[in-house]
Write a protein that holds these residues in place. Structure first.
Motif, mmCIF file in Angstrom:
data_model
loop_
_atom_site.group_PDB
_atom_site.id
_atom_site.type_symbol
_atom_site.label_atom_id
_atom_site.label_comp_id
_atom_site.label_asym_id
_atom_site.label_seq_id
_atom_site.Cartn_x
_atom_site.Cartn_y
_atom_site.Cartn_z
ATOM 1 N N HIS A 88 3.968 -2.076 38.192
ATOM 2 C CA HIS A 88 4.868 -2.938 37.350
ATOM 3 C C HIS A 88 4.211 -4.276 37.524
ATOM 4 C CE1 HIS A 88 7.605 -4.457 34.371
ATOM 5 N NE2 HIS A 88 8.426 -4.997 35.433
ATOM 6 N N GLU A 137 -5.736 -2.028 31.708
ATOM 7 C CA GLU A 137 -5.698 -3.537 32.245
ATOM 8 C C GLU A 137 -6.713 -3.977 33.138
ATOM 9 O OE1 GLU A 137 -1.331 -4.584 33.214
ATOM 10 O OE2 GLU A 137 -0.699 -2.696 32.112
ATOM 11 N N ASN A 190 -1.177 1.807 27.513
ATOM 12 C CA ASN A 190 0.334 1.981 27.763
ATOM 13 C C ASN A 190 1.105 3.232 27.580
ATOM 14 O OD1 ASN A 190 -0.025 -1.238 27.649
ATOM 15 N ND2 ASN A 190 2.178 -1.094 28.180
ATOM 16 N N GLU A 199 12.533 -0.289 33.870
ATOM 17 C CA GLU A 199 12.203 -1.917 33.958
ATOM 18 C C GLU A 199 11.001 -2.113 32.931
ATOM 19 O OE1 GLU A 199 10.625 -2.490 38.113
ATOM 20 O OE2 GLU A 199 9.140 -0.981 37.668
ATOM 21 N N LEU A 201 9.238 -2.070 29.241
ATOM 22 C CA LEU A 201 9.544 -2.632 28.009
ATOM 23 C C LEU A 201 10.474 -1.423 27.154
ATOM 24 C CD1 LEU A 201 9.703 -4.944 26.062
ATOM 25 C CD2 LEU A 201 7.984 -3.911 24.678
ATOM 26 N N LEU A 204 13.528 -0.015 28.716
ATOM 27 C CA LEU A 204 14.619 -1.293 29.119
ATOM 28 C C LEU A 204 15.277 -1.431 27.763
ATOM 29 C CD1 LEU A 204 15.173 -3.728 31.251
ATOM 30 C CD2 LEU A 204 13.731 -4.921 29.465
ATOM 31 N N PRO A 216 15.100 -8.940 26.435
ATOM 32 C CA PRO A 216 14.371 -9.943 26.692
ATOM 33 C C PRO A 216 13.032 -9.855 26.118
ATOM 34 C CG PRO A 216 14.780 -8.705 28.668
ATOM 35 C CD PRO A 216 15.339 -7.852 27.499
ATOM 36 N N TYR A 218 9.153 -11.674 26.092
ATOM 37 C CA TYR A 218 8.635 -12.771 26.999
ATOM 38 C C TYR A 218 7.642 -13.657 25.935
ATOM 39 C CZ TYR A 218 9.310 -9.803 31.096
ATOM 40 O OH TYR A 218 9.694 -8.961 32.190
ATOM 41 N N ARG A 225 0.198 -4.307 22.729
ATOM 42 C CA ARG A 225 0.099 -3.146 23.357
ATOM 43 C C ARG A 225 -0.233 -1.897 22.640
ATOM 44 N NH1 ARG A 225 -0.436 -7.064 26.127
ATOM 45 N NH2 ARG A 225 0.537 -7.470 28.236
ATOM 46 N N ASN A 260 4.673 -6.670 20.570
ATOM 47 C CA ASN A 260 5.811 -6.446 21.513
ATOM 48 C C ASN A 260 7.324 -6.634 20.418
ATOM 49 O OD1 ASN A 260 4.714 -5.826 23.733
ATOM 50 N ND2 ASN A 260 4.912 -7.801 24.579
ATOM 51 N N ARG A 306 5.802 -14.445 30.783
ATOM 52 C CA ARG A 306 5.096 -13.819 32.355
ATOM 53 C C ARG A 306 3.987 -14.732 32.344
ATOM 54 N NH1 ARG A 306 3.141 -7.851 31.609
ATOM 55 N NH2 ARG A 306 5.347 -7.229 32.322
ATOM 56 N N HIS A 309 -0.002 -13.740 31.023
ATOM 57 C CA HIS A 309 0.581 -12.643 30.038
ATOM 58 C C HIS A 309 -0.824 -12.321 29.489
ATOM 59 C CE1 HIS A 309 3.904 -10.889 27.520
ATOM 60 N NE2 HIS A 309 2.758 -9.946 28.052
HETATM 61 P P1 TYD Z 1 5.241 -3.565 30.567
HETATM 62 O O1 TYD Z 1 6.355 -2.398 29.779
HETATM 63 O O2 TYD Z 1 5.832 -4.215 31.734
HETATM 64 O O3 TYD Z 1 3.804 -2.989 30.420
HETATM 65 P P2 TYD Z 1 2.558 -3.938 30.669
HETATM 66 O O4 TYD Z 1 2.812 -5.247 31.401
HETATM 67 O O5 TYD Z 1 1.882 -3.049 31.706
HETATM 68 O O6 TYD Z 1 1.889 -3.981 29.439
HETATM 69 O O7 TYD Z 1 5.274 -4.656 29.385
HETATM 70 C C1 TYD Z 1 4.912 -4.528 27.901
HETATM 71 C C2 TYD Z 1 4.982 -5.491 27.111
HETATM 72 O O8 TYD Z 1 6.234 -5.979 26.939
HETATM 73 C C3 TYD Z 1 4.235 -6.646 27.908
HETATM 74 O O9 TYD Z 1 3.447 -7.738 27.010
HETATM 75 C C4 TYD Z 1 5.206 -7.440 28.577
HETATM 76 C C5 TYD Z 1 6.464 -7.337 27.742
HETATM 77 N N1 TYD Z 1 7.891 -7.211 27.979
HETATM 78 C C6 TYD Z 1 8.930 -8.222 27.354
HETATM 79 O O10 TYD Z 1 8.543 -9.007 26.507
HETATM 80 N N2 TYD Z 1 9.946 -8.153 27.737
HETATM 81 C C7 TYD Z 1 10.348 -7.348 28.968
HETATM 82 O O11 TYD Z 1 11.490 -7.424 29.305
HETATM 83 C C8 TYD Z 1 9.437 -6.409 29.577
HETATM 84 C C9 TYD Z 1 9.358 -5.467 30.981
HETATM 85 C C10 TYD Z 1 8.253 -6.366 29.258
#
Ligand code: TYD
Ligand code: NAD
Length: 367
Positions: A88, A137, A190, A199, A201, A204, A216, A218, A225, A260, A306, A309
């Motif tokens: 993660h 990635e 992904n 946890e 996306l 969650l 949430p 970001y 993705r 996203n 993030r 990001h």
């Molecule tokens: P994630 O599922 O953590 O996979 P990765 O970072 O390995 O691609 O996240 C997928 C996308 O979603 C990534 O751009 C971050 C975003 N994200 C959010 O916007 N909100 C969240 O709560 C999470 C967990 C991820």
């Protein structure tokens, strides 16, 4: 001839789906799962296969080289499929050490053990395979206009997670070039599907809608993705084991890019429709906005981005398509519906993960 697989990280999301796929397709093969059962590992994900005579579970750490050697020797393993990792990105930002330990040191420990048993001790110098499961990635980030990642795209990892995976990819490559270990590597986009830890996306968002919690997003939510149904990843690895060229890497993906925010809105819409067509859902999840004919999109909450990001990931799967005949079986429409239904039908699995009762059970079983 029946094979003997050692699957590391088989109690995690992709590993568990791979084990189900493999035992259903090749019931004569023996599958040994090695998993440390970290917070992300879940033995309940392997319940369906636990009584199969060809399945063995071992709790252990991939950094424990002596244990790996013992397993390779005693089970006569010929094929190692390596999923175990800290996976993660957000956790890698707040606590990178575990990522270096498992993803780099752990992968190296597996390589050393495989070299020792298969090559140095001569258990299986010809017909062994070390398949390393990696991620897109490692290639870094794309702008909206960049071509998708191919196998020749230069590595440019940006997070401690992707940097640790990149390091492990290089070690795998080096063990082939230097010692002749028969390796292959896949770099996949992904994944989504059943048994995905909530946890990440997609799970969650699904579970938060059902529990009436904020969704949430970001930053501006425009990060892209490239999503692949997890069983299609397992199918890709199967093809690489069957037809892949030793020493080569293969990108696996389904050409399915989503921003996203769009994916979150789509899940909200599908969930609202599911509640509208099945009144039993409102009784099972009375707190959900959709249970009261509300709009799940009202739960969307923009939060701080993030750090570092990556803006866009996209896989060019041309090599796997042309050389292996790889094509995903699932469309996004069918895959996301299956996924939603799985979370609706398997509340026990994710509620036990979220309320800590699964962790308590593991501590009682294993200490
Ligand atoms: P994630 O599922 O953590 O996979 P990765 O970072 O390995 O691609 O996240 C997928 C996308 O979603 C990534 O751009 C971050 C975003 N994200 C959010 O916007 N909100 C969240 O709560 C999470 C967990 C991820
Ligand atoms: P996950 O976090 O769901 O599962 C990881 C598993 O590894 C868990 O069962 C955990 O207990 C186990 N593990 C962790 N450290 C260990 C150690 N030191 N020794 C033994 N077991 C250990 O991860 P996932 O999403 O299933 O990812 C599996 C692999 O696929 C990873 O290598 C990841 O980099 C790669 N990958 C993931 C995605 C994705 O979208 N999830 C995409 C491409 C590649």
């Amino acid at each position: 001839m029946a094979r003997v697989l050692l699957v590391t990280g088989g109690a995690g999301f992709i590993g568990a789906n791979f084990v189900h796929y493999w035992l259903a397709k090749y019931p004569e093969d023996n599958v040994v799962v090695l998993d440390a059962l970290t917070y992300a590992g879940n033995l309940a994900s392997l319940d369906a296969v636990k009584d199969a005579a060809t399945y063995t579970f071992v709790r252990g750490d991939i950094c424990d080289q002596a244990l790996i050697e013992k397993l390779l020797r005693e089970h006569g393993v010929d094929t190692l499929v390596h999923f175990a990792a800290e996976s993660h990105v957000d956790r890698s930002i707040t606590g990178p050490d575990a990522f270096i330990e498992t993803n780099v040191i752990g992968t190296h420990s597996l390589l050393k053990a495989a070299k020792k048993i298969w090559l140095d001790e001569g258990q299986n110098p010809e017909n062994h395979r070390f398949h390393h499961v990696s991620t897109d990635e490692v290639y870094g980030t794309l702008t909206a206009d960049d071509p998708a990642f191919s196998e020749t795209t230069a590595y440019a990892p940006n997070s401690p997670y992707s940097a640790s995976k990149a390091a492990s990819d290089h070690l795998v490559r080096a063990y082939h070039h230097t010692y002749g270990l028969k390796v292959t590597t896949s770099n996949c986009s992904n994944n989504y599907g059943p048994f995905h830890f909530p946890e990440k996306l997609i799970p969650l968002v699904i579970t938060n809608i059902l529990h009436n919690k904020a969704l949430p997003i970001y930053g501006d939510g425009q990060q892209v993705r490239d999503w692949l149904y997890v069983v299609d990843h397992a199918r890709g690895i199967d093809l690489i084991l069957e037809k892949g060229v030793i020493g080569e890497t293969y990108n696996i993906g389904g050409i399915n890019e989503w921003a996203n925010i769009d994916i979150v809105k789509l899940i909200c819409e599908l969930m609202d429709k599911a509640f509208a067509s099945d009144p039993a859902l409102a009784q099972r999840f009375p707190a959900a906005v959709a249970a009261n004919a509300g709009d799940s999109q009202s739960l969307i909450t923009y939060v701080k981005d993030r750090p570092g990001h990556d803006r866009r990931y996209a896989i060019d799967p041309a090599k796997a398509n042309s050389e292996l005949g790889y094509q995903p079986a699932e469309t996004f429409e069918t895959g996301i519906r299956k996924t939603l239904n799985w979370y609706i039908d398997n509340t026990d699995w994710w509620e036990k993960v979220m309320d800590g009762s699964y962790r308590n059970w593991i501590e009682k079983q294993y200490g």
